[in-house]
Design a protein around this motif. Structure first.
Motif, PDB file in Angstrom:
ATOM      1  N   VAL A 127     -20.952 -29.952  33.484  1.00  0.00           N
ATOM      2  CA  VAL A 127     -21.425 -28.279  32.376  1.00  0.00           C
ATOM      3  C   VAL A 127     -19.980 -28.786  31.412  1.00  0.00           C
ATOM      4  O   VAL A 127     -21.244 -28.161  30.151  1.00  0.00           O
ATOM      5  N   LEU A 128     -19.455 -29.356  31.450  1.00  0.00           N
ATOM      6  CA  LEU A 128     -17.864 -30.164  30.439  1.00  0.00           C
ATOM      7  C   LEU A 128     -19.092 -30.280  29.116  1.00  0.00           C
ATOM      8  O   LEU A 128     -18.363 -30.589  28.251  1.00  0.00           O
ATOM      9  N   PRO A 129     -19.695 -31.350  29.350  1.00  0.00           N
ATOM     10  CA  PRO A 129     -20.327 -32.088  28.224  1.00  0.00           C
ATOM     11  C   PRO A 129     -20.721 -31.498  27.434  1.00  0.00           C
ATOM     12  O   PRO A 129     -20.825 -31.095  25.599  1.00  0.00           O
ATOM     13  N   ALA A 130     -21.830 -30.320  27.522  1.00  0.00           N
ATOM     14  CA  ALA A 130     -22.373 -29.756  27.043  1.00  0.00           C
ATOM     15  C   ALA A 130     -21.264 -28.472  26.389  1.00  0.00           C
ATOM     16  O   ALA A 130     -21.459 -27.462  25.191  1.00  0.00           O
ATOM     17  N   TYR A 131     -20.264 -27.612  27.314  1.00  0.00           N
ATOM     18  CA  TYR A 131     -19.091 -27.095  27.081  1.00  0.00           C
ATOM     19  C   TYR A 131     -18.948 -27.625  25.794  1.00  0.00           C
ATOM     20  O   TYR A 131     -18.115 -26.992  24.754  1.00  0.00           O
ATOM     21  N   THR A 132     -18.215 -29.404  25.354  1.00  0.00           N
ATOM     22  CA  THR A 132     -17.273 -29.401  24.879  1.00  0.00           C
ATOM     23  C   THR A 132     -18.172 -30.045  23.124  1.00  0.00           C
ATOM     24  O   THR A 132     -17.521 -29.142  22.319  1.00  0.00           O
ATOM     25  N   ARG A 133     -20.166 -29.958  23.583  1.00  0.00           N
ATOM     26  CA  ARG A 133     -20.300 -29.800  22.301  1.00  0.00           C
ATOM     27  C   ARG A 133     -20.386 -28.527  21.799  1.00  0.00           C
ATOM     28  O   ARG A 133     -20.746 -28.114  20.696  1.00  0.00           O
ATOM     29  N   LEU A 134     -20.909 -27.519  22.915  1.00  0.00           N
ATOM     30  CA  LEU A 134     -22.045 -25.993  22.038  1.00  0.00           C
ATOM     31  C   LEU A 134     -21.217 -25.669  21.703  1.00  0.00           C
ATOM     32  O   LEU A 134     -21.087 -24.082  21.142  1.00  0.00           O
ATOM     33  N   ARG A 135     -20.047 -25.592  22.400  1.00  0.00           N
ATOM     34  CA  ARG A 135     -18.373 -24.171  22.977  1.00  0.00           C
ATOM     35  C   ARG A 135     -17.970 -24.175  21.777  1.00  0.00           C
ATOM     36  O   ARG A 135     -17.009 -23.975  21.087  1.00  0.00           O
ATOM     37  N   LEU A 136     -17.184 -25.619  22.060  1.00  0.00           N
ATOM     38  CA  LEU A 136     -16.053 -25.988  21.704  1.00  0.00           C
ATOM     39  C   LEU A 136     -15.932 -26.698  20.162  1.00  0.00           C
ATOM     40  O   LEU A 136     -15.447 -27.033  19.428  1.00  0.00           O
ATOM     41  N   GLY A 137     -17.773 -27.638  20.155  1.00  0.00           N
ATOM     42  CA  GLY A 137     -17.766 -28.128  18.505  1.00  0.00           C
ATOM     43  C   GLY A 137     -17.435 -29.046  18.444  1.00  0.00           C
ATOM     44  O   GLY A 137     -16.659 -29.845  16.798  1.00  0.00           O
ATOM     45  N   LEU A 138     -17.109 -30.301  19.754  1.00  0.00           N
ATOM     46  CA  LEU A 138     -15.783 -31.074  20.057  1.00  0.00           C
ATOM     47  C   LEU A 138     -17.280 -32.138  19.873  1.00  0.00           C
ATOM     48  O   LEU A 138     -18.119 -32.035  20.106  1.00  0.00           O
ATOM     49  N   ARG A 139     -15.895 -33.513  19.739  1.00  0.00           N
ATOM     50  CA  ARG A 139     -17.054 -35.051  20.599  1.00  0.00           C
ATOM     51  C   ARG A 139     -16.721 -35.412  22.022  1.00  0.00           C
ATOM     52  O   ARG A 139     -16.202 -34.712  23.032  1.00  0.00           O
ATOM     53  N   GLU A 140     -16.852 -36.505  22.148  1.00  0.00           N
ATOM     54  CA  GLU A 140     -16.798 -37.352  22.919  1.00  0.00           C
ATOM     55  C   GLU A 140     -15.582 -37.380  23.619  1.00  0.00           C
ATOM     56  O   GLU A 140     -14.575 -37.528  24.563  1.00  0.00           O
ATOM     57  N   ASP A 141     -15.090 -37.876  22.385  1.00  0.00           N
ATOM     58  CA  ASP A 141     -13.027 -38.017  22.961  1.00  0.00           C
ATOM     59  C   ASP A 141     -12.440 -36.217  23.178  1.00  0.00           C
ATOM     60  O   ASP A 141     -11.439 -36.700  24.218  1.00  0.00           O
ATOM     61  N   ALA A 142     -12.772 -35.740  22.962  1.00  0.00           N
ATOM     62  CA  ALA A 142     -12.668 -33.923  23.290  1.00  0.00           C
ATOM     63  C   ALA A 142     -12.776 -33.675  25.175  1.00  0.00           C
ATOM     64  O   ALA A 142     -12.447 -33.365  25.639  1.00  0.00           O
TER      65      ALA A 142
ATOM     66  N   ALA B 136     -10.461 -20.413  41.122  1.00  0.00           N
ATOM     67  CA  ALA B 136     -11.954 -19.061  41.014  1.00  0.00           C
ATOM     68  C   ALA B 136     -11.117 -18.413  39.228  1.00  0.00           C
ATOM     69  O   ALA B 136     -11.772 -18.084  38.781  1.00  0.00           O
ATOM     70  N   ALA B 137      -9.773 -18.778  39.323  1.00  0.00           N
ATOM     71  CA  ALA B 137      -9.037 -18.127  37.956  1.00  0.00           C
ATOM     72  C   ALA B 137      -9.580 -18.826  37.433  1.00  0.00           C
ATOM     73  O   ALA B 137      -9.685 -18.413  35.642  1.00  0.00           O
ATOM     74  N   GLY B 138      -9.016 -20.386  37.052  1.00  0.00           N
ATOM     75  CA  GLY B 138      -9.324 -21.463  35.884  1.00  0.00           C
ATOM     76  C   GLY B 138     -10.344 -21.594  35.510  1.00  0.00           C
ATOM     77  O   GLY B 138     -11.430 -21.516  34.604  1.00  0.00           O
ATOM     78  N   LEU B 139     -11.558 -21.234  36.755  1.00  0.00           N
ATOM     79  CA  LEU B 139     -12.963 -21.873  36.132  1.00  0.00           C
ATOM     80  C   LEU B 139     -13.790 -20.217  35.290  1.00  0.00           C
ATOM     81  O   LEU B 139     -14.248 -20.071  34.799  1.00  0.00           O
ATOM     82  N   ALA B 140     -13.459 -19.244  35.299  1.00  0.00           N
ATOM     83  CA  ALA B 140     -13.536 -17.591  34.907  1.00  0.00           C
ATOM     84  C   ALA B 140     -12.504 -17.902  33.797  1.00  0.00           C
ATOM     85  O   ALA B 140     -13.423 -17.257  32.759  1.00  0.00           O
ATOM     86  N   GLY B 141     -11.259 -18.431  33.528  1.00  0.00           N
ATOM     87  CA  GLY B 141     -11.019 -18.498  32.554  1.00  0.00           C
ATOM     88  C   GLY B 141     -11.644 -19.639  31.453  1.00  0.00           C
ATOM     89  O   GLY B 141     -11.533 -19.342  30.379  1.00  0.00           O
ATOM     90  N   LEU B 142     -11.914 -20.468  32.000  1.00  0.00           N
ATOM     91  CA  LEU B 142     -13.008 -21.924  30.919  1.00  0.00           C
ATOM     92  C   LEU B 142     -14.491 -20.764  30.227  1.00  0.00           C
ATOM     93  O   LEU B 142     -14.428 -21.147  29.385  1.00  0.00           O
ATOM     94  N   GLY B 143     -14.838 -19.872  31.183  1.00  0.00           N
ATOM     95  CA  GLY B 143     -15.735 -19.515  30.750  1.00  0.00           C
ATOM     96  C   GLY B 143     -15.533 -18.387  29.288  1.00  0.00           C
ATOM     97  O   GLY B 143     -16.860 -18.014  28.554  1.00  0.00           O
ATOM     98  N   LEU B 144     -14.177 -18.072  29.664  1.00  0.00           N
ATOM     99  CA  LEU B 144     -13.566 -17.036  28.534  1.00  0.00           C
ATOM    100  C   LEU B 144     -13.010 -17.785  27.329  1.00  0.00           C
ATOM    101  O   LEU B 144     -12.978 -17.475  25.723  1.00  0.00           O
ATOM    102  N   ALA B 145     -12.261 -18.877  27.440  1.00  0.00           N
ATOM    103  CA  ALA B 145     -11.696 -19.754  26.145  1.00  0.00           C
ATOM    104  C   ALA B 145     -12.991 -20.432  25.192  1.00  0.00           C
ATOM    105  O   ALA B 145     -13.956 -20.925  25.838  1.00  0.00           O
ATOM    106  N   ASP B 146     -12.663 -20.606  24.218  1.00  0.00           N
ATOM    107  CA  ASP B 146     -13.150 -20.782  22.938  1.00  0.00           C
ATOM    108  C   ASP B 146     -12.141 -21.919  22.080  1.00  0.00           C
ATOM    109  O   ASP B 146     -12.364 -22.252  20.990  1.00  0.00           O
ATOM    110  N   ARG B 147     -11.528 -21.997  22.485  1.00  0.00           N
ATOM    111  CA  ARG B 147     -10.302 -23.431  22.169  1.00  0.00           C
ATOM    112  C   ARG B 147     -10.116 -24.804  22.639  1.00  0.00           C
ATOM    113  O   ARG B 147      -9.583 -23.920  24.041  1.00  0.00           O
ATOM    114  N   ALA B 148     -10.049 -25.441  22.236  1.00  0.00           N
ATOM    115  CA  ALA B 148      -9.864 -26.362  23.283  1.00  0.00           C
ATOM    116  C   ALA B 148      -8.627 -26.567  24.084  1.00  0.00           C
ATOM    117  O   ALA B 148      -8.325 -27.352  25.122  1.00  0.00           O
ATOM    118  N   TRP B 149      -6.957 -25.651  23.799  1.00  0.00           N
ATOM    119  CA  TRP B 149      -6.028 -25.951  24.551  1.00  0.00           C
ATOM    120  C   TRP B 149      -6.298 -25.312  25.484  1.00  0.00           C
ATOM    121  O   TRP B 149      -5.637 -25.253  26.480  1.00  0.00           O
TER     122      TRP B 149
END
Length: 445
Positions: free
Chosen positions: A265-280, A320-333
């Motif tokens: 999921v992370l490749p699409a998450y990085t580009r679509l949710r965070l708007g970043l490239r392959e280094d991120a 479980a907490a990490g996955l839920a947090g990732l679903g809500l996060a919109d910042r790279a950090w």
């Protein structure tokens, strides 16, 4: 920190976290695995991004992972039987040589511009067939290199190697992609920067297998491997007859179905949710690896039979907490912190569960039982990754990640029920034994 304090710290690490390295042959194996796993994770990260870049389809990373691990589901029981019947060191050397050859072919194919998606998929499927033999053999090989009292520590250190590589490998891939982008203006016309970076990653991975082959060459067979009689299905019968271990394997399947797809999921998450490239994207993978590294250190340092239940519960809860947090996060950090939590929880659970099985299983059946552990992980991958890839195209990355977190949370509840039931059963057994002992004492008096 003065010299005496440093010496005391090093001595403490040597006698606790890294105590299995006292054993010469395990130390050689450990060193070879460090290099090889870094190369493997570097190739994996580069391959995921290359195929997503070529196709723009978030399902392709899922299909690649299915091709790599799916054959273990089909041939894992056979691979475990081979590990119980033939010299394990020789078997592992053979499989690692096959991995080396496959990496060379992949490098040539990508560098020559022939890497159409279906051909890469075929190469990864071949890799998966080799892994169906390699993984059970390696899981059964480690207990031959250390005494039983150091086995939990050795399993933790193996996880440490794997997850250190999970952090370092994608980071190195990111560096190579950045360098490829930097030199792109001086490359021949028509040369794609992503292809250049991926080719470098694949070539370095091929070289990394030389390290583990060299290490294995210096390790004799720890003991003569008599050809073990019995069916390749004996591992499944062993788990069926021991509900506590069979239940652990079943719950592990569910955890992996919901948790491991985060990688694809992370490749699409990085580009679509965070708007970043392959280094991120590489940094997010490295954050997940860093969390996994922390879990491996915790297992190696503090892991014990008494703490296994607590570690299993803590692992699925944090995951479980990490996955839920990732679903809500919109910042790279924030995404990086959540990836670290997912890596920590998942590896704490898996390394603890693996060590529980490796300690409990008798030597003559270890390959076949650990094959079913490997097959469980592999069976979860096609289902989890394919469902996640399809779900992302339908619902988007945020809702899918929240659903994955909820699934792992349900496993935490089921695991707690299982552990409470086992504890009550053990308490009843102790009481029964005490009553029997008291009766025998009365009769003898």
């Amino acid at each position: 920190m003065n010299t005496d304090d440093r010496r005391g710290l090093f001595a403490a690490l040597r006698d606790t976290t890294f105590r299995s390295l006292r054993h010469r042959y395990y130390r050689r194996y450990f060193a070879g695995q460090v290099v090889s796993f870094v190369g493997t994770w570097m190739q994996s990260a580069a391959l995921m991004w290359l195929m997503y870049d070529r196709t723009g389809d978030p399902r392709w990373p899922s299909w690649l992972l299915v091709a790599q691990v799916g054959p273990t589901l089909l041939f894992g029981a056979w691979g475990g039987a081979l590990a119980d019947r033939y010299p394990k060191r020789r078997l592992v050397s053979t499989t690692q040589s096959c991995f080396l050859l496959n990496a060379i072919v992949l490098t040539v194919v990508v560098a020559s511009g022939l890497a159409v998606p279906w051909l890469v998929l075929v190469l990864m499927a071949v890799n998966g067939v080799v892994q169906a033999v390699d993984l059970p053999a390696r899981l059964a090989f480690v207990p031959d290199l250390v005494p039983k009292e150091d086995l939990i520590n050795a399993v933790g250190l193996n996880s440490l190697v794997f997850n250190s590589a999970r952090a370092v490998g994608p980071a190195l891939a990111g560096v190579l992609f950045l360098l490829a982008n930097a030199v792109a203006p001086v490359l021949p016309a028509g040369t794609h920067a992503v292809t250049t970076g991926a080719t470098a990653c694949f070539a370095l991975n091929a070289l990394s297998f030389l390290a583990v082959l060299r290490a294995l060459r210096g390790i004799p067979e720890p003991r003569a491997n008599a050809r073990t009689a019995g069916s390749m299905w004996d591992g499944l019968r062993y788990l069926r007859d021991r509900p506590q271990h069979g239940g652990l394997v079943a719950l592990t399947f569910v955890v992996c179905v919901f948790a491991w797809p985060v990688v694809t999921v992370l490749p699409a998450y990085t580009r679509l949710r965070l708007g970043l490239r392959e280094d991120a994207y590489s940094l997010l993978l490295s954050a997940m690896g860093a969390g996994a590294l922390g879990a491996a250190l915790a297992t190696a340092t503090f892991g014990s039979v008494a703490r296994r239940g607590a570690f299993l519960l803590l692992g699925v809860g944090v995951c479980a907490a990490g996955l839920a947090g990732l679903g809500l996060a919109d910042r790279a950090w924030a995404a990086g912190a959540c990836c670290a939590a997912v890596g920590f929880g998942l590896i704490l659970y898996l390394s603890t569960g693996q060590s529980v099985l490796q300690i409990a299983v008798p030597d003559e059946k270890r390959g076949r039982v650990m094959a079913w552990w490997a097959m469980t992980l592999s069976a979860s991958t096609p289902l989890g990754h394919l469902l996640a890839g399809q779900a992302v195209t339908t619902f988007g990355v945020g809702p899918v990640l929240l659903g994955m977190g909820a699934g792992v949370g349900l496993v935490a509840v089921a695991l707690a029920v299982l552990l409470v039931g086992l504890r009550r059963r053990d308490a009843v057994r102790v009481q029964r034994d005490d009553v029997r002992t008291a009766i025998l004492k009365d009769r003898s008096s």
